[in-house]
Design a protein around this motif. Structure first.
Motif, PDB file in Angstrom:
ATOM      1  N   ASP A 158      -2.559   5.460   7.687  1.00  0.00           N
ATOM      2  CA  ASP A 158      -1.704   4.332   7.312  1.00  0.00           C
ATOM      3  C   ASP A 158      -2.487   3.319   6.492  1.00  0.00           C
ATOM      4  O   ASP A 158      -3.241   2.523   7.020  1.00  0.00           O
ATOM      5  CB  ASP A 158      -1.106   3.673   8.559  1.00  0.00           C
ATOM      6  N   ARG A 159      -2.270   3.372   5.206  1.00  0.00           N
ATOM      7  CA  ARG A 159      -2.910   2.426   4.291  1.00  0.00           C
ATOM      8  C   ARG A 159      -1.849   1.569   3.595  1.00  0.00           C
ATOM      9  O   ARG A 159      -2.067   1.018   2.545  1.00  0.00           O
ATOM     10  CB  ARG A 159      -3.734   3.188   3.257  1.00  0.00           C
ATOM     11  N   SER A 160      -0.666   1.508   4.202  1.00  0.00           N
ATOM     12  CA  SER A 160       0.459   0.850   3.562  1.00  0.00           C
ATOM     13  C   SER A 160       0.220  -0.634   3.343  1.00  0.00           C
ATOM     14  O   SER A 160       0.644  -1.187   2.342  1.00  0.00           O
ATOM     15  CB  SER A 160       1.732   1.068   4.373  1.00  0.00           C
ATOM     16  N   GLU A 161      -0.460  -1.300   4.261  1.00  0.00           N
ATOM     17  CA  GLU A 161      -0.710  -2.731   4.076  1.00  0.00           C
ATOM     18  C   GLU A 161      -1.600  -2.972   2.865  1.00  0.00           C
ATOM     19  O   GLU A 161      -1.372  -3.887   2.092  1.00  0.00           O
ATOM     20  CB  GLU A 161      -1.337  -3.332   5.336  1.00  0.00           C
ATOM     21  N   GLY A 162      -2.601  -2.156   2.685  1.00  0.00           N
ATOM     22  CA  GLY A 162      -3.485  -2.281   1.527  1.00  0.00           C
ATOM     23  C   GLY A 162      -2.746  -2.011   0.235  1.00  0.00           C
ATOM     24  O   GLY A 162      -2.945  -2.702  -0.769  1.00  0.00           O
ATOM     25  N   LEU A 163      -1.867  -1.033   0.244  1.00  0.00           N
ATOM     26  CA  LEU A 163      -1.092  -0.725  -0.955  1.00  0.00           C
ATOM     27  C   LEU A 163      -0.104  -1.841  -1.273  1.00  0.00           C
ATOM     28  O   LEU A 163       0.092  -2.189  -2.430  1.00  0.00           O
ATOM     29  CB  LEU A 163      -0.353   0.597  -0.784  1.00  0.00           C
ATOM     30  N   LYS A 164       0.514  -2.403  -0.242  1.00  0.00           N
ATOM     31  CA  LYS A 164       1.442  -3.509  -0.468  1.00  0.00           C
ATOM     32  C   LYS A 164       0.712  -4.705  -1.062  1.00  0.00           C
ATOM     33  O   LYS A 164       1.186  -5.336  -2.007  1.00  0.00           O
ATOM     34  CB  LYS A 164       2.120  -3.916   0.844  1.00  0.00           C
ATOM     35  N   ALA A 165      -0.466  -5.008  -0.537  1.00  0.00           N
ATOM     36  CA  ALA A 165      -1.248  -6.130  -1.051  1.00  0.00           C
ATOM     37  C   ALA A 165      -1.659  -5.874  -2.493  1.00  0.00           C
ATOM     38  O   ALA A 165      -1.608  -6.780  -3.337  1.00  0.00           O
ATOM     39  CB  ALA A 165      -2.475  -6.360  -0.176  1.00  0.00           C
ATOM     40  N   ALA A 166      -2.061  -4.649  -2.798  1.00  0.00           N
ATOM     41  CA  ALA A 166      -2.458  -4.311  -4.166  1.00  0.00           C
ATOM     42  C   ALA A 166      -1.273  -4.436  -5.123  1.00  0.00           C
ATOM     43  O   ALA A 166      -1.415  -4.955  -6.236  1.00  0.00           O
ATOM     44  CB  ALA A 166      -3.036  -2.902  -4.222  1.00  0.00           C
ATOM     45  N   ALA A 167      -0.092  -3.990  -4.687  1.00  0.00           N
ATOM     46  CA  ALA A 167       1.103  -4.099  -5.531  1.00  0.00           C
ATOM     47  C   ALA A 167       1.485  -5.554  -5.757  1.00  0.00           C
ATOM     48  O   ALA A 167       1.843  -5.954  -6.869  1.00  0.00           O
ATOM     49  CB  ALA A 167       2.264  -3.326  -4.905  1.00  0.00           C
ATOM     50  N   GLU A 168       1.391  -6.377  -4.715  1.00  0.00           N
ATOM     51  CA  GLU A 168       1.696  -7.794  -4.857  1.00  0.00           C
ATOM     52  C   GLU A 168       0.704  -8.467  -5.798  1.00  0.00           C
ATOM     53  O   GLU A 168       1.082  -9.301  -6.621  1.00  0.00           O
ATOM     54  CB  GLU A 168       1.678  -8.480  -3.492  1.00  0.00           C
ATOM     55  N   PHE A 169      -0.559  -8.104  -5.699  1.00  0.00           N
ATOM     56  CA  PHE A 169      -1.566  -8.678  -6.589  1.00  0.00           C
ATOM     57  C   PHE A 169      -1.309  -8.246  -8.034  1.00  0.00           C
ATOM     58  O   PHE A 169      -1.426  -9.046  -8.964  1.00  0.00           O
ATOM     59  CB  PHE A 169      -2.974  -8.262  -6.150  1.00  0.00           C
ATOM     60  N   GLU A 170      -0.921  -6.994  -8.225  1.00  0.00           N
ATOM     61  CA  GLU A 170      -0.598  -6.518  -9.568  1.00  0.00           C
ATOM     62  C   GLU A 170       0.555  -7.321 -10.162  1.00  0.00           C
ATOM     63  O   GLU A 170       0.509  -7.734 -11.322  1.00  0.00           O
ATOM     64  CB  GLU A 170      -0.243  -5.032  -9.532  1.00  0.00           C
ATOM     65  N   ASP A 171       1.599  -7.567  -9.356  1.00  0.00           N
ATOM     66  CA  ASP A 171       2.729  -8.378  -9.819  1.00  0.00           C
ATOM     67  C   ASP A 171       2.281  -9.786 -10.183  1.00  0.00           C
ATOM     68  O   ASP A 171       2.709 -10.345 -11.201  1.00  0.00           O
ATOM     69  CB  ASP A 171       3.820  -8.447  -8.743  1.00  0.00           C
TER      70      ASP A 171
END
Length: 100
Positions: A73-86
């Motif tokens: 489960d790396r979903s939190e890291g991916l969500k944070a990365a996507a938010e930072f990209e936005d």
């Protein structure tokens, strides 16, 4: 593999691994171990399905959900990365006009 009565035998894990390797080598030119496919499915499930960690736990037949979470489960890291990209993309599109 067939028994003497014509009923097929169960596929063993070793045979399944060999089949997976043969198929991926034929299709992609490289042998992909079945555990790599299993890892990819678990990671996708944990990151993209509702109740992801539980879905991955069920797919992998883990008894304890914390094992799945620790490894997949790396979903939190991916969500944070996507938010930072936005955030970065919003900062790039500043509509400032230069008067020359």
């Amino acid at each position: 593999m067939r028994r003497s009565r014509g009923k097929p035998d169960a596929i063993t894990s070793k045979h399944l691994g060999r089949l997976t390797g043969n198929l991926t080598e034929r299709e992609f030119g490289v042998r992909i171990p079945i555990h790599r496919l299993r890892d990819n499915v678990a990671t996708e499930a944990s990151e993209n399905l509702i109740g992801g960690a539980y879905a991955a736990k069920t797919l992998l037949r883990h008894v304890d959900e914390s094992i799945t979470g620790r490894h997949y489960d790396r979903s939190e890291g991916l969500k944070a990365a996507a938010e930072f990209e936005d955030f970065v993309e919003r900062r790039r599109t500043v509509t400032t006009e230069l008067i020359l």
